[in-house]
Write a protein that holds these residues in place. Structure first.
Motif, short mmCIF file in Angstrom:
data_model
loop_
_atom_site.label_atom_id
_atom_site.label_comp_id
_atom_site.label_asym_id
_atom_site.label_seq_id
_atom_site.Cartn_x
_atom_site.Cartn_y
_atom_site.Cartn_z
N SER A 29 -23.39 -30.76 -37.97
CA SER A 29 -24.40 -31.74 -38.38
C SER A 29 -24.23 -33.10 -37.70
O SER A 29 -24.59 -34.12 -38.25
CB SER A 29 -24.38 -31.90 -39.90
N ARG A 31 -18.36 -30.91 -39.01
CA ARG A 31 -17.80 -29.81 -39.80
C ARG A 31 -18.82 -28.71 -40.06
O ARG A 31 -18.51 -27.53 -39.97
CB ARG A 31 -17.27 -30.37 -41.12
N PHE A 32 -20.05 -29.09 -40.38
CA PHE A 32 -21.10 -28.08 -40.58
C PHE A 32 -22.19 -28.25 -39.51
O PHE A 32 -23.38 -28.22 -39.81
CB PHE A 32 -21.68 -28.19 -41.99
N ALA A 78 -16.34 -38.49 -37.49
CA ALA A 78 -16.42 -38.80 -38.92
C ALA A 78 -16.64 -37.56 -39.78
O ALA A 78 -17.14 -37.65 -40.89
CB ALA A 78 -17.52 -39.84 -39.20
N ILE A 122 -11.02 -41.12 -42.81
CA ILE A 122 -11.97 -41.70 -43.77
C ILE A 122 -11.86 -43.23 -43.78
O ILE A 122 -10.77 -43.78 -43.85
CB ILE A 122 -11.75 -41.13 -45.18
N ILE A 163 -20.26 -35.54 -47.11
CA ILE A 163 -20.28 -34.27 -46.38
C ILE A 163 -21.71 -33.99 -45.93
O ILE A 163 -22.66 -34.12 -46.71
CB ILE A 163 -19.75 -33.12 -47.26
N TYR A 164 -21.86 -33.60 -44.67
CA TYR A 164 -23.17 -33.38 -44.07
C TYR A 164 -23.43 -31.93 -43.75
O TYR A 164 -22.59 -31.28 -43.16
CB TYR A 164 -23.32 -34.26 -42.80
N MET A 165 -24.57 -31.43 -44.17
CA MET A 165 -25.01 -30.09 -43.81
C MET A 165 -26.48 -30.15 -43.44
O MET A 165 -27.35 -30.25 -44.30
CB MET A 165 -24.86 -29.14 -45.00
N GLY A 194 -16.46 -40.40 -46.32
CA GLY A 194 -16.16 -39.11 -46.95
C GLY A 194 -17.35 -38.25 -47.32
O GLY A 194 -17.17 -37.14 -47.82
N MET A 215 -14.37 -25.60 -49.64
CA MET A 215 -15.01 -26.90 -49.87
C MET A 215 -15.29 -27.08 -51.35
O MET A 215 -15.62 -26.13 -52.06
CB MET A 215 -16.31 -26.91 -49.05
N GLU A 216 -15.16 -28.30 -51.83
CA GLU A 216 -15.43 -28.57 -53.24
C GLU A 216 -16.92 -28.36 -53.52
O GLU A 216 -17.73 -28.40 -52.60
CB GLU A 216 -15.00 -30.00 -53.63
N ALA A 275 -20.69 -40.59 -43.91
CA ALA A 275 -19.67 -39.65 -43.42
C ALA A 275 -18.32 -40.33 -43.26
O ALA A 275 -17.28 -39.78 -43.61
CB ALA A 275 -20.12 -39.03 -42.11
#
Lengths: 184, 602
Positions: free
Chosen positions: A48, A45-46, A41, A17, B388-390, B386, B1-2, B383
């Motif tokens: 993307s 993760r998903f 970065a 980060i 989060i990407y979906m 921190g 995941m939060e 990103a």
């Protein structure tokens, strides 16, 4: 990549980060090369990672954890994904480097043998393979030397094709930038 | 995941992405979702395959896909305790476009080396001799099979491949449709084969195309450039300069033609077309424009009059040159026609000041496409800090508190409720009750076209140029941006030409204006005696500019516009900055996208 550039290692979760891309100067055959090393970065993760991430890469570094078989097994799809998204001009000869990381852990934890990894690398057009420890700084320097060298060879070939003036960059002017991609 | 975030951002359009990047950079937790599997939201940049799919999804006559997943989830109910409102993204998104028309032009088919004779591309069918039904086959199916066989063999002969069954089936449909209702029919399928050759060619290079459906320019002295440089985000991007500006002139001794617009004093000196007296007047005017703030007395009552009047009356500049100043040197908006002298002068000054900042041009275009590419740079910052990407993650419901005053979160495809203090959303993600609240009549349309050609339409070859069509039958005129391989948006030897003109109150006149810009540049009607290049592909569409008044939204929901009608990206940046200031109003010390620390070390 922190180990390589800053000679320090962080094993905190989300260590990347705030670390955008790192730059490192290396000498390759008497030429000073500035490498830009980009990591994903967390956008992978998903699933993307956008296509912009892959643009203009000169080398792709695939990193897996020798103590985690799944991380090795996904190398294949990462390599395919890179070739699809980056669509390099000559996909057969695009420089990849594979790093088997975390060899500092005890031998009993190891899940992927050196032989298995090397066989895979050979089957994908002889991808250079290094076993590294970012924590203990084992082989990291050597691996990035190879990355720089192969990326530069690719760059030289590209310049023959490229008859356009250089694009305009905003921000710090690097005279030479190569960047790789750490899927780690 | 939060599942608890400071801000959830729906959609990866440019404005949404800048906000996401700025908030994450300020230490806020951000979840950034997009229903689609690509970045850019309503600022899409597409390859050929994606473009053809996009046309299928947005083209008229195609059944609109229903948001089934939303309906399913809504019917099954959810665990949310407050009240939740369904979001119909697909419906909303498709309402952002209308009059989508794609035309693929035929290519000449390459000769094959071992070809003995020209393959015969005509089909003759004795329709009357085919029984209406015969066991399992019908007359219809026999005809279809005959056409299909002929087409398959011809394509094989010319080695045309890589086509989808969709494209092939539609071609067969079109051929059958064109058969005359006579008892025997003869038809030459060559034009269809030539069209399929174009499809095959473009599809084989699909990923080398990056076609921006909301093209804009980056003004060299604009706020977007400053932000990209100050924040370090510019390091993720590369640009090309707009090398030339041309203006179309219909009248005059030469007939309709394009003039190169002199954009700097050097250009004025070197211009061979300009008469000496015009040069002198133009120089005098440009010098004045640069210093007009100190010489306001010269304006002498013209301040609030139309810019053109000042130029023509006060400086005795010819109409043609006045057009160039008003539409090429002072144009940042679709409103060039009614700009006041004061505003026009400051725009002209800004334009002149831009020249030379990065090179001999006032505008840049990003490599690989426009808004979507810049959006991805801001997403990367998000990103890196921190966020989060979906992607490819449909959002089905908006959750509200019990009083329906405040947004509390969203429910995603996975049925999971993500909570937030603030929700930032592209207009396509707004529930219809919020959208309906806005005044539909005020929604504006921009008339767009994009063409792929294999030859430039200007005599000079350059990688990036802007061509201005001053208004004729329509108060807005048209802008044409041409980009070549150097911008990495198309393969070598190809060009992408973008056309845009505002619709305003009179859509029919806008259509005429766009059509005349198309006809003046490309052989869009396949006129055999035309000397203009014939396009390979021409896509026409109208894009809606939506603005939702904040008063119709809950206080902690900020809606982001898609691309507006201006030439550059500065409006998008301002919108994002305003949203940032609202969200972090209680933390006035937070900087908007400050310089990253590692850049200070350099």
């Amino acid at each position: 990549m922190n180990q390589y550039v800053n000679k320090k290692f962080s094993n905190q979760y989300k260590a990347t980060i705030g670390a955008d891309f790192l730059t490192k100067e290396v000498m390759v055959d008497d030429r000073l090369v500035t490498m830009q090393i980009w990591d994903t970065a967390g956008q992978e993760r998903f699933q993307s990672l956008g296509v912009a991430f892959y643009r203009g890469a000169d080398c792709c570094v695939l990193v897996y954890d020798v103590n985690n078989a799944k991380s090795f097994e996904t190398l294949d799809s990462w390599r395919d994904e890179f070739l699809i998204q980056a669509s390099p001009r000559d996909p057969e000869n695009f420089p990849f480097v594979v790093l088997g990381n975390k060899i500092d852990l005890e031998e009993s934890k190891r899940m992927v043998s050196q032989k298995r990894a090397m066989t895979w690398c050979q089957s994908k057009g002889n991808i250079p393979y290094f076993e590294t420890s970012a924590k203990e700084a084992i082989n990291v320097e050597q691996a990035f030397q190879t990355i720089a060298k192969n990326a530069l060879a690719q760059e030289t070939e590209m310049e023959i094709y490229n008859d356009f003036p250089d694009p305009i960059q905003l921000g710090s002017a690097d005279n030479k930038t190569d960047f790789g991609n750490c899927a780690c | 995941m939060e599942d608890n975030f400071h801000t959830i951002v729906l959609g990866t359009g440019l404005v949404e992405s800048i906000i996401a990047g700025a908030l994450a950079r300020s230490g806020k937790s951000v979840l950034h979702l997009d229903q689609q599997d690509r970045y850019g939201g309503s600022w899409p940049t597409l390859n050929i395959r994606q473009l053809l799919d996009w046309v299928d999804e947005h083209g008229s006559g195609m059944g609109k896909e229903v948001d089934n997943h939303v309906k399913t989830i809504v019917e099954n109910g959810s665990a949310h305790v407050g009240s939740s409102i369904p979001i119909y993204f697909t419906d909303n998104e498709s309402q952002g476009y209308k009059h989508v028309e794609l035309r693929i032009y035929g290519s000449s088919i390459p000769e094959r080396d071992h070809k003995e004779v020209d393959v015969d591309t005509t089909i003759s069918i004795d329709v009357a001799s085919i029984p209406l039904t015969d066991g399992t086959s019908t007359r219809q199916s026999v005809i279809r099979e005959t056409v299909q066989n002929k087409l398959d063999n011809t394509l094989k002969h010319y080695a045309i491949g890589g086509l989808t069954s969709d494209i092939l089936n539609r071609t067969i449909d079109r051929i059958i449709h064109s058969l005359p209702p006579t008892s025997t029919v003869t038809i030459d399928i060559l034009p269809h084969v030539q069209q399929l050759a174009t499809y095959a060619n473009l599809l084989s290079k699909s990923r080398q195309f990056n076609i921006d459906l909301a093209p804009k320019l980056v003004s060299c002295t604009g706020s977007m450039v400053d932000n990209l440089m100050d924040s370090g985000i510019g390091r993720y991007l590369e640009f090309k300069g707009v090398e030339r500006t041309y203006m179309y002139t219909q009248a005059g001794e030469q007939g309709p033609h394009f003039d190169r617009v002199p954009v700097s004093k050097e250009d004025v000196f070197q211009d061979k077309e300009l008469r000496y007296v015009d040069k002198r007047r133009l120089m005098k005017f440009l010098t004045f424009a640069m210093e007009h703030e100190e010489q306001l007395d010269v304006l002498d009552g013209y301040q609030d009059k139309p810019y053109r009047e000042l130029i023509e009356e006060k400086f005795s500049i010819s109409t043609r040159l006045a057009d160039a100043i008003v539409f090429a040197l002072a144009a940042t908006n679709g409103d060039a026609h009614n700009v006041t002298a004061m505003e026009g002068l400051s725009r002209t000054k800004r334009f002149m000041t831009s020249i030379g900042k990065f090179g001999p041009f006032a505008y840049l275009v990003p490599l690989y496409g426009g808004g979507s590419e810049i959006a991805q740079a801001y997403c990367r910052v998000c990103a890196v800090y921190g966020g989060i990407y979906m992607l490819d993650h449909p959002v089905s419901q908006l959750c509200m508190d019990e009083n329906k005053e405040k947004v509390t979160g969203v429910i995603g495809r996975d049925g999971v409720e993500y909570k937030c203090e603030w929700l930032v959303a592209g207009t396509d993600y707004l529930p219809s009750s919020f959208l309906d609240g806005s005044d539909q009549g005020a929604w504006q349309w921009v008339n767009m076209a994009v063409a792929i050609t294999s030859a430039p339409f200007h005599n000079e070859v350059n990688e990036v140029n802007l061509t201005v069509f001053p208004p004729q039958s329509h108060p807005y005129g048209s802008y044409i941006l041409t980009v070549g391989h150097g911008t990495q948006v198309c393969p070598e030897g190809y060009y992408i030409v973008f056309y845009s003109t505002l619709c305003g109150d009179d859509e029919a006149k806008s259509d005429d204006a766009l059509q005349s810009a198309l006809s003046a540049t490309l052989n869009v009607d396949e006129d055999p005696i035309s000397s203009q290049p014939k396009p390979l592909l021409l896509l026409k569409y109208k894009r809606r500019i939506r603005q939702i008044p904040p008063s119709s939204l809950p206080f902690n929901l900020i809606s982001c516009r898609g691309p507006d009608d201006t030439l550059d990206y500065d409006g998008a940046l301002k919108e994002a900055k305003d949203a940032f200031d609202i969200i972090l109003a209680n933390e006035p010390d937070r900087l908007f996208l400050p310089r990253p620390e590692e850049m200070d070390e350099e």
